[in-house]
Design an enzyme around this catalytic site. Structure first.
Site, PDB file in Angstrom:
ATOM      1  N   GLY A 192      38.736   2.641  11.790  1.00 10.70           N
ATOM      2  CA  GLY A 192      37.719   3.277  12.641  1.00 10.70           C
ATOM      3  C   GLY A 192      38.160   4.655  13.098  1.00 10.70           C
ATOM      4  CE  LYS A 241      38.090  -1.839   7.823  1.00 16.92           C
ATOM      5  NZ  LYS A 241      37.722  -2.471   9.099  1.00 16.92           N
TER       6      LYS A 241
HETATM    7  N1  HSE Z   1      33.437  -4.381  10.542  1.00 19.23           N
HETATM    8  C1  HSE Z   1      34.609  -3.620  10.695  1.00 19.23           C
HETATM    9  C2  HSE Z   1      35.487  -4.252  11.755  1.00 19.23           C
HETATM   10  C3  HSE Z   1      34.357  -2.199  11.129  1.00 19.23           C
HETATM   11  O1  HSE Z   1      35.050  -5.154  12.463  1.00 19.23           O
HETATM   12  O2  HSE Z   1      36.621  -3.823  11.881  1.00 19.23           O
HETATM   13  C4  HSE Z   1      34.137  -1.270   9.998  1.00 19.23           C
HETATM   14  O3  HSE Z   1      35.220  -1.191   9.149  1.00 19.23           O
END
Ligand code: HSE
Length: 433
Positions: free
Chosen positions: A134, A205
């Site tokens: 984020g 990620k």
């Molecule tokens: N859905 C993701 C989270 C945010 O909850 O971390 C965007 O990558």
């Protein structure tokens, strides 16, 4: 004065945040970029959806050609989720001469090499700070600020939704379903929250971070992962009793045998920085051979934190910094051999938390301990709270192990699961000191 003309394609929650920053804080952004960034076009297929900001007339359209065919637009923020049409549109934008900024980690994890190769052939760039962590600038940190180092370890909380749910369960005793619904309502979760809670989002990620930090070429689906979708309140309580919090931890660790990679709910010792990460926050602990331990912490999801990362990429692209980084990083290049191999998951060592539902009768502990012992797994501690005499019921038995190999642990769990005294619902989590 020279201005950089920019556009947004995909105008949902994050897009609205990006537009708000560009429209309401244009002066500040111009100061940081050395020139104004002019938002000249927004495109979305849905023109009627209520949005939380007022746009100048004519800015929003459902016609993508207004971006593709406008040679004055240099950079496009593409905020379309999912794989298609996100992939085709990104290729179209690159082919029409635009640099692209994206937050779509699933697209990069899936089609990174195709998209990056095409961008390189065309002399364009793709920026993706918002795809991981984020608002935390972890992509820039690893790909620019820590490049003097060989990164040795990454331990990270990469899914805000999971961390939000675990925090709610641990601190308020809320149930799982209500916590998921609240995360969705706050805009943290993916459109399909399954990807958040089953570990897929964190694995995507982690695949990106492992690629940046170690040059690993790994399909995110090959990263062993367990989500928090089996999380239960009793485990939060036992973890607390043992001095730990439960976190969905993504790990990449370099060893002589290769790169250890996994995503799993993990007991993290109270008092360590990762254990203190609460709510939708993310954190990434990186160990580099020169710098030592560095810790990044911040909002990992949500409208404005993600927009913050997107607009930073937009500025970097508009001023030309991104072009240099993109060229020198040579990301997802099929021409380059991966410098590290991924380690066989069965050989990866770790400590484990186990919770069994067992018959409350003589000999049960001995049967389970016997199987663990035969697999060379040593018990570090255990909890079985006292129950009424002669209940003949099913009781929870919690075991913490010393370090054992993942493969031996899986085999032992299979054998233990076959015991008639062990009932369904066994929980296994990793333990990190
Ligand atoms: N859905 C993701 C989270 C945010 O909850 O971390 C965007 O990558």
């Amino acid at each position: 004065m020279e201005t950089a003309k920019v556009a947004i394609v995909g105008f949902g929650t994050i897009g609205s945040g990006v537009a708000r920053l560009l429209l309401d804080h244009g002066e500040r952004i111009a100061r940081h970029a050395g020139k104004p960034l002019e938002l000249v076009q927004i495109v979305d297929t849905d023109l009627s959806r209520p949005r939380d900001l007022k746009l100048p007339k004519g800015l929003l359209s459902d016609d993508l050609s207004k971006v593709v065919d406008n040679p004055e637009i240099e950079v496009v923020v593409q905020l379309i989720g999912g794989l298609e049409p996100a992939r085709s549109i990104m290729l179209k934008l690159l082919e029409s001469g635009k640099d692209v900024v994206t937050a779509n980690k699933a697209l990069l994890a899936e089609h990174g090499s195709e998209l990056f190769d095409r961008a390189r052939q065309l002399g364009r760039s793709i920026a993706f700070e918002a795809a991981v962590g984020g608002g935390i600038p972890i992509i820039a940190a690893i790909s620019e600020c820590l490049t003097a180092n060989q990164v040795q370890e990454i331990h990270a909380i990469l899914n805000g939704t999971s961390n939000f749910i675990l925090t709610r369960m641990e601190e308020q005793g809320c149930n799982y379903a209500a916590s998921v619904a609240e995360a969705q309502q706050r805009g943290y979760a993916e459109a399909d929250p399954t990807m958040d809670v089953d570990g897929s989002d964190a694995a995507q990620k982690l695949a990106i971070l492992a690629h940046l930090a170690f040059g690993a070429r790994v399909d995110w689906r090959d990263i062993p992962r367990t989500g928090i979708d089996t999380a239960e309140l009793p485990d939060m309580r036992y973890a607390k009793e043992l001095g730990y919090s439960v976190k969905l931890l993504a790990v990449a660790k370099l060893a002589p045998e290769g790169l250890e990679l996994h995503v799993s709910p993990t007991l993290v010792r109270h008092g360590t920085p990762l254990a203190e990460v609460r709510g939708a926050y993310n954190a990434i602990r990186v160990v580099g051979d020169a710098v030592g331990r560095v810790f990044f912490h911040g909002p990992g999801a949500g409208q404005m934190p993600t927009a913050s990362a997107v607009v930073a990429d937009l500025i970097d692209t508009a001023v030309g910094r991104m072009a240099i980084t993109f060229r020198t990083l040579d990301l997802w290049s099929d021409d380059r051999q991966a410098p590290v191999a991924v380690r066989n998951p069965a050989k990866v060592p770790g400590r484990f938390y186990l919770r069994f539902n067992v018959d409350d009768r003589p000999g049960v502990m001995a049967e389970i301990a016997g199987i663990l012992g035969r697999h060379r797994i040593s018990i570090a501690s255990l909890i079985q709270h006292e129950t009424e005499e002669e209940t003949d019921g099913v009781v929870p038995l919690v075991i913490m192990t010393h370090t054992a190999k993942e493969g031996a642990m899986s085999e032992a769990m299979k054998k233990i699961g076959e015991l008639s005294c062990v009932h369904p619902g066994t929980i296994r989590m990793r333990v990190r000191e």
